[in-house]
Design a protein around this motif. Structure first.
Motif, PDB file in Angstrom:
ATOM      1  N   ALA A  69       5.620   4.539  -7.125  1.00 56.42           N
ATOM      2  CA  ALA A  69       5.151   5.143  -5.881  1.00 56.42           C
ATOM      3  C   ALA A  69       6.039   6.319  -5.472  1.00 56.42           C
ATOM      4  CB  ALA A  69       5.119   4.092  -4.773  1.00 56.42           C
ATOM      5  N   LYS A  70       7.344   6.156  -5.580  1.00 59.36           N
ATOM      6  CA  LYS A  70       8.264   7.240  -5.225  1.00 59.36           C
ATOM      7  C   LYS A  70       8.112   8.434  -6.162  1.00 59.36           C
ATOM      8  CE  LYS A  70      11.704   4.001  -3.401  1.00 59.36           C
ATOM      9  NZ  LYS A  70      13.026   3.381  -3.655  1.00 59.36           N
ATOM     10  N   CYS A  71       7.918   8.148  -7.446  1.00 59.95           N
ATOM     11  CA  CYS A  71       7.740   9.213  -8.423  1.00 59.95           C
ATOM     12  C   CYS A  71       6.497  10.038  -8.108  1.00 59.95           C
ATOM     13  CB  CYS A  71       7.638   8.618  -9.827  1.00 59.95           C
ATOM     14  SG  CYS A  71       7.180   9.800 -11.113  1.00 59.95           S
ATOM     15  N   LEU A  72       5.387   9.363  -7.838  1.00 59.88           N
ATOM     16  CA  LEU A  72       4.150  10.074  -7.510  1.00 59.88           C
ATOM     17  C   LEU A  72       4.318  10.893  -6.231  1.00 59.88           C
ATOM     18  CD1 LEU A  72       1.485   7.302  -8.293  1.00 59.88           C
ATOM     19  CD2 LEU A  72       2.315   9.119  -9.793  1.00 59.88           C
ATOM     20  N   GLY A  73       4.981  10.303  -5.238  1.00 62.16           N
ATOM     21  CA  GLY A  73       5.230  11.027  -3.999  1.00 62.16           C
ATOM     22  C   GLY A  73       6.128  12.227  -4.195  1.00 62.16           C
ATOM     23  N   GLU A  74       7.111  12.102  -5.078  1.00 57.43           N
ATOM     24  CA  GLU A  74       8.033  13.211  -5.336  1.00 57.43           C
ATOM     25  C   GLU A  74       7.291  14.427  -5.884  1.00 57.43           C
ATOM     26  OE1 GLU A  74      11.979  14.243  -8.066  1.00 57.43           O
ATOM     27  OE2 GLU A  74      11.258  12.182  -7.909  1.00 57.43           O
ATOM     28  N   HIS A  75       6.198  14.167  -6.581  1.00 56.70           N
ATOM     29  CA  HIS A  75       5.438  15.275  -7.171  1.00 56.70           C
ATOM     30  C   HIS A  75       4.188  15.618  -6.380  1.00 56.70           C
ATOM     31  CE1 HIS A  75       7.944  16.107 -10.638  1.00 56.70           C
ATOM     32  NE2 HIS A  75       8.304  14.856 -10.481  1.00 56.70           N
ATOM     33  N   GLY A  76       4.204  15.217  -5.094  1.00 54.04           N
ATOM     34  CA  GLY A  76       3.220  15.728  -4.164  1.00 54.04           C
ATOM     35  C   GLY A  76       2.064  14.827  -3.809  1.00 54.04           C
ATOM     36  N   ALA A  77       1.958  13.663  -4.443  1.00 57.57           N
ATOM     37  CA  ALA A  77       0.817  12.787  -4.166  1.00 57.57           C
ATOM     38  C   ALA A  77       0.966  12.091  -2.821  1.00 57.57           C
ATOM     39  CB  ALA A  77       0.674  11.744  -5.269  1.00 57.57           C
ATOM     40  N   ASN A  78      -0.172  11.784  -2.211  1.00 53.38           N
ATOM     41  CA  ASN A  78      -0.222  10.893  -1.059  1.00 53.38           C
ATOM     42  C   ASN A  78      -0.435   9.479  -1.604  1.00 53.38           C
ATOM     43  OD1 ASN A  78      -0.151  12.986   0.996  1.00 53.38           O
ATOM     44  ND2 ASN A  78      -2.210  13.507   0.310  1.00 53.38           N
ATOM     45  N   VAL A  79       0.459   8.571  -1.253  1.00 48.05           N
ATOM     46  CA  VAL A  79       0.505   7.279  -1.924  1.00 48.05           C
ATOM     47  C   VAL A  79       0.211   6.129  -0.964  1.00 48.05           C
ATOM     48  CG1 VAL A  79       1.873   5.758  -3.404  1.00 48.05           C
ATOM     49  CG2 VAL A  79       2.274   8.231  -3.457  1.00 48.05           C
ATOM     50  N   VAL A  80      -0.678   5.236  -1.398  1.00 52.96           N
ATOM     51  CA  VAL A  80      -0.908   3.974  -0.702  1.00 52.96           C
ATOM     52  C   VAL A  80       0.030   2.946  -1.318  1.00 52.96           C
ATOM     53  CG1 VAL A  80      -2.555   2.141  -0.180  1.00 52.96           C
ATOM     54  CG2 VAL A  80      -3.312   4.534  -0.219  1.00 52.96           C
ATOM     55  N   VAL A  81       1.030   2.548  -0.534  1.00 51.29           N
ATOM     56  CA  VAL A  81       2.028   1.570  -0.980  1.00 51.29           C
ATOM     57  C   VAL A  81       1.525   0.183  -0.609  1.00 51.29           C
ATOM     58  CG1 VAL A  81       4.417   0.801  -0.746  1.00 51.29           C
ATOM     59  CG2 VAL A  81       3.883   3.250  -0.714  1.00 51.29           C
ATOM     60  N   ASN A  82       1.292  -0.636  -1.604  1.00 52.06           N
ATOM     61  CA  ASN A  82       0.690  -1.951  -1.398  1.00 52.06           C
ATOM     62  C   ASN A  82       1.742  -3.058  -1.401  1.00 52.06           C
ATOM     63  OD1 ASN A  82      -0.780  -4.236  -3.652  1.00 52.06           O
ATOM     64  ND2 ASN A  82      -1.207  -4.229  -1.465  1.00 52.06           N
ATOM     65  N   TYR A  83       1.614  -3.983  -0.453  1.00 48.28           N
ATOM     66  CA  TYR A  83       2.493  -5.146  -0.411  1.00 48.28           C
ATOM     67  C   TYR A  83       1.703  -6.354   0.054  1.00 48.28           C
ATOM     68  CZ  TYR A  83       2.645  -4.912   4.700  1.00 48.28           C
ATOM     69  OH  TYR A  83       2.295  -4.915   6.040  1.00 48.28           O
ATOM     70  N   VAL A  84       2.288  -7.536  -0.166  1.00 49.72           N
ATOM     71  CA  VAL A  84       1.661  -8.776   0.303  1.00 49.72           C
ATOM     72  C   VAL A  84       2.488  -9.413   1.405  1.00 49.72           C
ATOM     73  CG1 VAL A  84       0.879 -11.095  -0.335  1.00 49.72           C
ATOM     74  CG2 VAL A  84       0.517  -9.184  -1.903  1.00 49.72           C
ATOM     75  N   ASN A  85       3.794  -9.538   1.193  1.00 51.58           N
ATOM     76  CA  ASN A  85       4.644 -10.242   2.155  1.00 51.58           C
ATOM     77  C   ASN A  85       5.772  -9.394   2.754  1.00 51.58           C
ATOM     78  OD1 ASN A  85       3.330 -12.831   1.827  1.00 51.58           O
ATOM     79  ND2 ASN A  85       4.321 -12.964  -0.179  1.00 51.58           N
ATOM     80  N   ASP A  86       6.357  -8.511   1.958  1.00 46.60           N
ATOM     81  CA  ASP A  86       7.575  -7.823   2.386  1.00 46.60           C
ATOM     82  C   ASP A  86       7.250  -6.466   3.027  1.00 46.60           C
ATOM     83  OD1 ASP A  86      10.134  -6.901   2.769  1.00 46.60           O
ATOM     84  OD2 ASP A  86      10.857  -7.510   0.788  1.00 46.60           O
ATOM     85  N   ALA A  87       6.905  -6.488   4.302  1.00 48.88           N
ATOM     86  CA  ALA A  87       6.554  -5.250   5.008  1.00 48.88           C
ATOM     87  C   ALA A  87       7.747  -4.304   5.098  1.00 48.88           C
ATOM     88  CB  ALA A  87       6.043  -5.584   6.407  1.00 48.88           C
ATOM     89  N   LYS A  88       8.934  -4.851   5.266  1.00 55.22           N
ATOM     90  CA  LYS A  88      10.121  -4.016   5.389  1.00 55.22           C
ATOM     91  C   LYS A  88      10.353  -3.217   4.119  1.00 55.22           C
ATOM     92  CE  LYS A  88      15.106  -4.134   6.268  1.00 55.22           C
ATOM     93  NZ  LYS A  88      16.288  -4.987   6.545  1.00 55.22           N
ATOM     94  N   ALA A  89      10.245  -3.877   2.972  1.00 53.24           N
ATOM     95  CA  ALA A  89      10.450  -3.178   1.694  1.00 53.24           C
ATOM     96  C   ALA A  89       9.394  -2.091   1.503  1.00 53.24           C
ATOM     97  CB  ALA A  89      10.408  -4.171   0.539  1.00 53.24           C
ATOM     98  N   ALA A  90       8.143  -2.386   1.861  1.00 46.91           N
ATOM     99  CA  ALA A  90       7.080  -1.392   1.731  1.00 46.91           C
ATOM    100  C   ALA A  90       7.336  -0.197   2.635  1.00 46.91           C
ATOM    101  CB  ALA A  90       5.738  -2.031   2.058  1.00 46.91           C
ATOM    102  N   ASP A  91       7.788  -0.459   3.854  1.00 47.72           N
ATOM    103  CA  ASP A  91       8.080   0.637   4.787  1.00 47.72           C
ATOM    104  C   ASP A  91       9.221   1.513   4.267  1.00 47.72           C
ATOM    105  OD1 ASP A  91       6.095  -0.069   6.566  1.00 47.72           O
ATOM    106  OD2 ASP A  91       7.421  -1.278   7.831  1.00 47.72           O
ATOM    107  N   GLU A  92      10.187   0.907   3.592  1.00 54.51           N
ATOM    108  CA  GLU A  92      11.289   1.682   3.014  1.00 54.51           C
ATOM    109  C   GLU A  92      10.783   2.618   1.926  1.00 54.51           C
ATOM    110  OE1 GLU A  92      14.079  -1.254   1.767  1.00 54.51           O
ATOM    111  OE2 GLU A  92      14.871  -1.609   3.793  1.00 54.51           O
TER     112      GLU A  92
END
Length: 297
Positions: A69-92
Motif C-alpha cells: 500500500a505504501k509503495c503504490l501511494g509513493e508512486h501516486g496511487a490513491n489506496v484503499v487500505v483494508n483491515y479487519v481488526n487493527d484500525a490503528k495500524a491501518a490508520d498509520e
C-alpha cells in the motif's frame, strides 16, 4: 538477521532502474498517458507512475500488504487500505501514504474473506475515488496441519479465504476496472514449486496452487480488455503470519536455505507489485513471478 531497510530507498532504487532515461542521461519524468492502440511500432514511453490510479490492497494494515500500500501511494496511487481488526495500524499506513504528498488513502474495515466484505471494499473505492484501476489480493491465511489433523472446517477456512474470496472479488471488480490498463495481482507462494516442503503445509499450498491456475485463466479471459492478471509468489517472508507456530530454530533453518542467509522482508516484495501495477508492465500478463532471493530456483 539483517536490519530492516527503508521502504522508500528500496522502492526508489527499483523504479529508478526501470524508468527510461532521457537523452541527457536524466530520468524521464512520469508519463500517465495510456495508449489504447499500443503496438510495438507506436511511439510509447513506458512509465511506472501511478499518479491518479486507484488501488485496493486487501489485508494491508501490516506486513506485506502495508508495504504494498505504501509503495503504490509513493508512486501516486490513491489506496484503499483494508483491515479487519487493527484500525490503528491501518490508520498509520494511511497517514504514511498521505505524508508522502503524492497519493491519497482511506482505511476501510471489511473482511475480505467474505463476499460481503469484498463488495464493501469495492463500493467504498468507487464512492471515494470514483473509479478503480488496481486490485491487489494479498489477504490470506496460513494454517499448518498434516493430513491426519485436517478436518472439514480447516479445509473450508483455507479455501474460502485463499481461493473463493479472491476469485469472486476479482469477478466483482472486473467490470469496474479501467479498460485498458486495469490490473489484478494475486499472491501465491514460492513453496508451490519447492522440494523442501513440510507435510503440514497441505491445505495452504493446495490453495496457492489453485490461485496460480486461476490467475493463468483470468489473464486469457480479461486480457482481451487490456486488463492484466498476474501472480506474485514470495518465498519465506519475515511476518507474524510466517512466524506463527514456528520455533526459533525452525525459522533460522529456513533462513539459512537462502543464499543470503536471511528471510525476505515485506519491502523486498512491494516494489514488484508497484511495477506490475504500472503502465510499464502492460505486456506482462498471466505470469507467476517468484520473489524469493534464490530460495527456490
Amino acid at each position: 538477521m539483517s536490519p530492516k531497510r527503508s521502504n522508500t530507498g528500496l522502492v526508489s532504487n527499483f523504479f529508478s532502474a526501470v524508468r527510461p532515461s532521457t537523452k541527457e542521461g536524466r530520468l524521464a519524468p512520469p508519463n500517465n498517458k495510456y495508449s489504447k492502440a499500443f503496438s510495438s511500432s507506436s511511439p510509447f514511453l513506458a512509465t511506472t507512475s501511478l499518479l491518479g490510479k486507484v488501488a485496493i490492497v486487501t489485508g494491508s494494515s501490516r506486513s506485506i500488504g502495508a508495504s504494498v500500500a505504501k509503495c503504490l501511494g509513493e508512486h501516486g496511487a490513491n489506496v484503499v487500505v483494508n483491515y479487519v481488526n487493527d484500525a490503528k495500524a491501518a490508520d498509520e499506513v494511511v497517514q504514511a501514504i498521505r505524508s508522502q504528498g503524492k497519493g491519497g488513502a482511506i482505511a476501510v474495515k471489511a473482511n475480505a474473506a467474505t463476499m460481503e466484505g469484498s463488495q464493501f471494499l469495492l463500493d467504498e473505492a468507487i464512492r471515494t475515488f470514483g473509479h478503480l484501476d488496481i486490485l491487489v489480493l494479498n489477504a490470506g491465511i496460513m494454517g499448518s496441519r498434516p493430513l491426519a489433523e485436517v478436518d472439514e472446517s480447516f479445509y473450508d477456512s483455507h479455501f474460502d479465504t485463499n481461493v473463493k474470496a479472491p476469485l469472486f472479488m476479482a469477478k466483482a471488480a472486473a467490470p469496474l476496472l479501467s479498460s485498458p490498463g486495469g490490473r489484478i495481482i494475486f499472491f501465491s507462494s514460492s513453496l508451490t514449486t519447492a522440494s523442501t516442503i513440510l507435510p503440514n503445509s497441505l491445505c495452504y499450498l493446495a490453495t496457492k496452487g489453485a490461485i496460480e491456475q486461476i490467475s493463468r485463466v483470468l489473464a486469457k479471459d480479461l486480457g482481451s480488455r487490456g486488463i492484466t492478471v498476474n501472480t506474485i509468489s514470495p518465498g519465506p517472508v519475515d511476518t507474524p503470519l510466517f512466524r506463527e507456530g514456528k520455533p526459533h530454530n525452525v525459522i533460522e533453518a529456513i533462513a539459512k536455505q537462502n543464499p543470503s542467509r536471511r528471510l525476505g522482508e515485506p519491502d523486498d516484495i512491494a516494489p514488484l507489485v508497484g511495477f506490475l501495477a504500472s503502465q510499464a508492465a502492460q505486456w506482462i500478463n498471466g505470469q507467476n513471478i517468484r520473489v524469493n532471493g534464490a530460495f527456490v530456483v
